[in-house]
Write an enzyme that holds these catalytic residues in place. Sequence first.
Site, PDB file in Angstrom:
ATOM      1  N   HIS A 148       0.797  -1.231   0.000  1.00  0.00           N
ATOM      2  CA  HIS A 148       0.000   0.000   0.000  1.00  0.00           C
ATOM      3  C   HIS A 148       0.823   1.271   0.000  1.00  0.00           C
ATOM      4  O   HIS A 148       0.294   2.352  -0.125  1.00  0.00           O
ATOM      5  CB  HIS A 148      -0.937   0.033   1.209  1.00  0.00           C
TER       6      HIS A 148
HETATM    7  C1  UD1 Z   1      -2.222   5.806   5.214  1.00  0.00           C
HETATM    8  C2  UD1 Z   1      -0.967   6.416   5.820  1.00  0.00           C
HETATM    9  C3  UD1 Z   1       0.154   5.405   5.805  1.00  0.00           C
HETATM   10  C4  UD1 Z   1      -0.260   4.114   6.469  1.00  0.00           C
HETATM   11  C5  UD1 Z   1      -1.546   3.603   5.835  1.00  0.00           C
HETATM   12  C6  UD1 Z   1      -2.010   2.391   6.590  1.00  0.00           C
HETATM   13  C7  UD1 Z   1      -0.616   8.831   5.489  1.00  0.00           C
HETATM   14  C8  UD1 Z   1       0.158   9.839   4.745  1.00  0.00           C
HETATM   15  N1  UD1 Z   1      -0.499   7.565   5.050  1.00  0.00           N
HETATM   16  O1  UD1 Z   1      -1.952   5.520   3.861  1.00  0.00           O
HETATM   17  O2  UD1 Z   1       1.263   5.925   6.520  1.00  0.00           O
HETATM   18  O3  UD1 Z   1       0.753   3.162   6.303  1.00  0.00           O
HETATM   19  O4  UD1 Z   1      -2.560   4.614   5.911  1.00  0.00           O
HETATM   20  O5  UD1 Z   1      -2.907   1.622   5.857  1.00  0.00           O
HETATM   21  O6  UD1 Z   1      -1.288   9.167   6.429  1.00  0.00           O
HETATM   22  N2  UD1 Z   1      -9.263   4.406   1.081  1.00  0.00           N
HETATM   23  C9  UD1 Z   1     -10.463   3.759   0.927  1.00  0.00           C
HETATM   24  N3  UD1 Z   1     -11.040   3.211   2.049  1.00  0.00           N
HETATM   25  C10 UD1 Z   1     -10.476   3.314   3.272  1.00  0.00           C
HETATM   26  C11 UD1 Z   1      -9.233   3.963   3.402  1.00  0.00           C
HETATM   27  C12 UD1 Z   1      -8.637   4.510   2.290  1.00  0.00           C
HETATM   28  O7  UD1 Z   1     -11.023   3.658  -0.172  1.00  0.00           O
HETATM   29  O8  UD1 Z   1     -11.057   2.827   4.256  1.00  0.00           O
HETATM   30  C13 UD1 Z   1      -8.659   5.045  -0.121  1.00  0.00           C
HETATM   31  C14 UD1 Z   1      -8.767   6.566  -0.005  1.00  0.00           C
HETATM   32  O9  UD1 Z   1      -9.973   7.005  -0.538  1.00  0.00           O
HETATM   33  C15 UD1 Z   1      -7.581   7.014  -0.800  1.00  0.00           C
HETATM   34  C16 UD1 Z   1      -6.560   5.891  -0.647  1.00  0.00           C
HETATM   35  O10 UD1 Z   1      -7.258   4.759  -0.149  1.00  0.00           O
HETATM   36  O11 UD1 Z   1      -7.915   7.086  -2.163  1.00  0.00           O
HETATM   37  C17 UD1 Z   1      -5.427   6.244   0.282  1.00  0.00           C
HETATM   38  O12 UD1 Z   1      -5.889   6.522   1.608  1.00  0.00           O
HETATM   39  P1  UD1 Z   1      -5.028   7.467   2.581  1.00  0.00           P
HETATM   40  O13 UD1 Z   1      -5.610   7.435   3.943  1.00  0.00           O
HETATM   41  O14 UD1 Z   1      -4.816   8.793   1.964  1.00  0.00           O
HETATM   42  O15 UD1 Z   1      -3.603   6.808   2.592  1.00  0.00           O
HETATM   43  P2  UD1 Z   1      -3.129   5.303   2.823  1.00  0.00           P
HETATM   44  O16 UD1 Z   1      -2.498   4.834   1.576  1.00  0.00           O
HETATM   45  O17 UD1 Z   1      -4.237   4.509   3.398  1.00  0.00           O
HETATM   46  N1  UDP Z   2      -3.772  -5.485   8.754  1.00  0.00           N
HETATM   47  C1  UDP Z   2      -5.055  -5.993   8.907  1.00  0.00           C
HETATM   48  N2  UDP Z   2      -5.721  -6.423   7.791  1.00  0.00           N
HETATM   49  C2  UDP Z   2      -5.168  -6.399   6.559  1.00  0.00           C
HETATM   50  C3  UDP Z   2      -3.853  -5.895   6.406  1.00  0.00           C
HETATM   51  C4  UDP Z   2      -3.186  -5.435   7.527  1.00  0.00           C
HETATM   52  O1  UDP Z   2      -5.576  -6.048  10.018  1.00  0.00           O
HETATM   53  O2  UDP Z   2      -5.841  -6.799   5.599  1.00  0.00           O
HETATM   54  C5  UDP Z   2      -3.097  -4.969   9.953  1.00  0.00           C
HETATM   55  C6  UDP Z   2      -1.730  -5.565  10.185  1.00  0.00           C
HETATM   56  O3  UDP Z   2      -1.717  -5.998  11.518  1.00  0.00           O
HETATM   57  C7  UDP Z   2      -0.792  -4.404  10.001  1.00  0.00           C
HETATM   58  C8  UDP Z   2      -1.651  -3.227  10.366  1.00  0.00           C
HETATM   59  O4  UDP Z   2      -2.922  -3.585   9.837  1.00  0.00           O
HETATM   60  O5  UDP Z   2       0.318  -4.428  10.830  1.00  0.00           O
HETATM   61  C9  UDP Z   2      -1.105  -1.951   9.860  1.00  0.00           C
HETATM   62  O6  UDP Z   2      -1.631  -1.581   8.666  1.00  0.00           O
HETATM   63  P1  UDP Z   2      -0.879  -1.141   7.366  1.00  0.00           P
HETATM   64  O7  UDP Z   2      -0.006  -2.205   6.874  1.00  0.00           O
HETATM   65  O8  UDP Z   2      -1.989  -0.680   6.518  1.00  0.00           O
HETATM   66  O9  UDP Z   2      -0.064   0.153   7.817  1.00  0.00           O
HETATM   67  P2  UDP Z   2       1.458   0.480   8.233  1.00  0.00           P
HETATM   68  O10 UDP Z   2       1.806  -0.395   9.385  1.00  0.00           O
HETATM   69  O11 UDP Z   2       2.328   0.273   7.052  1.00  0.00           O
HETATM   70  O12 UDP Z   2       1.405   1.921   8.592  1.00  0.00           O
END
Ligand code: UD1
Ligand code: UDP
Length: 361
Positions: A209
Amino acid sequence: MKKILTVIGARPQFIKAAAVSRAIRKSGGLHEVIVHTGQHFDNNMSSVFFQEMDIPEPDYHLEINSLSHGAMTGRMIERTEEVLLTEKPELVLVYGDTNSTLAGALAAKKLHIQVAHVEAGLRSFNMEMPEEINRILTDRISNILFCPTEIAVNNLQREGFDSFPCRIMQVGDVMYDAALFYGAMSSQRSGILNRLSLGEYNYVLCTIHRQENTDNLENLKSIVSALNEISSEIPVVLPLHPRTNKILTRNNIRLAFQPIDPVGYFDIVELLKNCSLVITDSGGMQKEAYFFRKYCITLREETEWIELVNHHFNLLAGSDPVLIKKGYQSYGGKLISDLIPLYGQGDAGDRIVDILLKSLS
Ligand code: UD1
Ligand code: UDP
């Protein structure tokens, strides 16, 4: 009772906050108000964690998401400030390195409310990463820096934090607390192995991601080509982050196997416990692979969790398909035999709460 306010919004923060929130309730000495910024909003990215992990229902839902970095962070600051002016907490607790983290910290600091940062001191030394910017700025304005590792403490000392008006406390990693506590019940609470017809050590678990992989199509295509090849030898289980899902679909990048929707914590723990190898660009999954004795191929050029690389439990492969496949061949099916206590004793939440109680009394 002293009031603290927790600002969370993204999946990893729910898991971290679950561990600390449990410790807060156990202590009985703090009143916690929870603000959910709304950054993650799908059921399987948000509410599933509150339900499964018994995190109290947030007191405020800000519903801010799917915006550019500036718009998202700015709106979160504005709305969090309003909540802070109403609630007047003694301290604001923030976790990790997301936009929700920085917004919570900045809103509090400008109102002269103390900030405590859980997972302080981590560095990737890559200033292109939004997370690196968020964590450095959050650390700099925090009053209490809860570090998970010795390396995190050393990073802060090197940056001169000893001379800043803050306290640096090494407490261990709250994700280890969560892995131990919820991991003890995951087999009863998850049926994912049966549902996907998986057995012990007969699949690879993967997540992707990170912005530097999803927003760079060359990187994403290289990673997908490596996974596609690996999937011809062993099933690849890929719970697909919505960000990655959108970009793969939009660009017609094809997986040779069927990904699954994001899963809840009990399911991911069961998948981690039983997999043959973890391939990921997630911060949390790198550590969880280790907690469950699995080697990890990390789809990044660098990591904040450098102790895992130094001990050869984690291989940094970037998006290089050759390295990813070599990693699979070298580490697939192997178990880490002895766990070194790199992330504390599983009591980081209790230690955080003790320190908060003393510093607010
Ligand atoms: C964010 C964090 C990242 C973290 C990740 C965990 C920042 C800058 N990034 O990245 O550090 O590792 O979360 O997963 O804060 N979206 C959905 N449904 C959801 C959530 C997100 O559709 O429930 C879509 C959003 O609409 C957007 C994209 O995913 O288009 C990215 O979401 P965003 O929260 O901006 O960043 P992440 O990639 O999730
Ligand atoms: N995780 C989860 N379901 C999933 C993928 C990840 O519960 O389908 C959990 C997993 O424990 C992971 C945590 O979400 O450590 C953190 O999420 P993510 O990898 O999105 O974020 P990051 O740790 O890189 O910020």
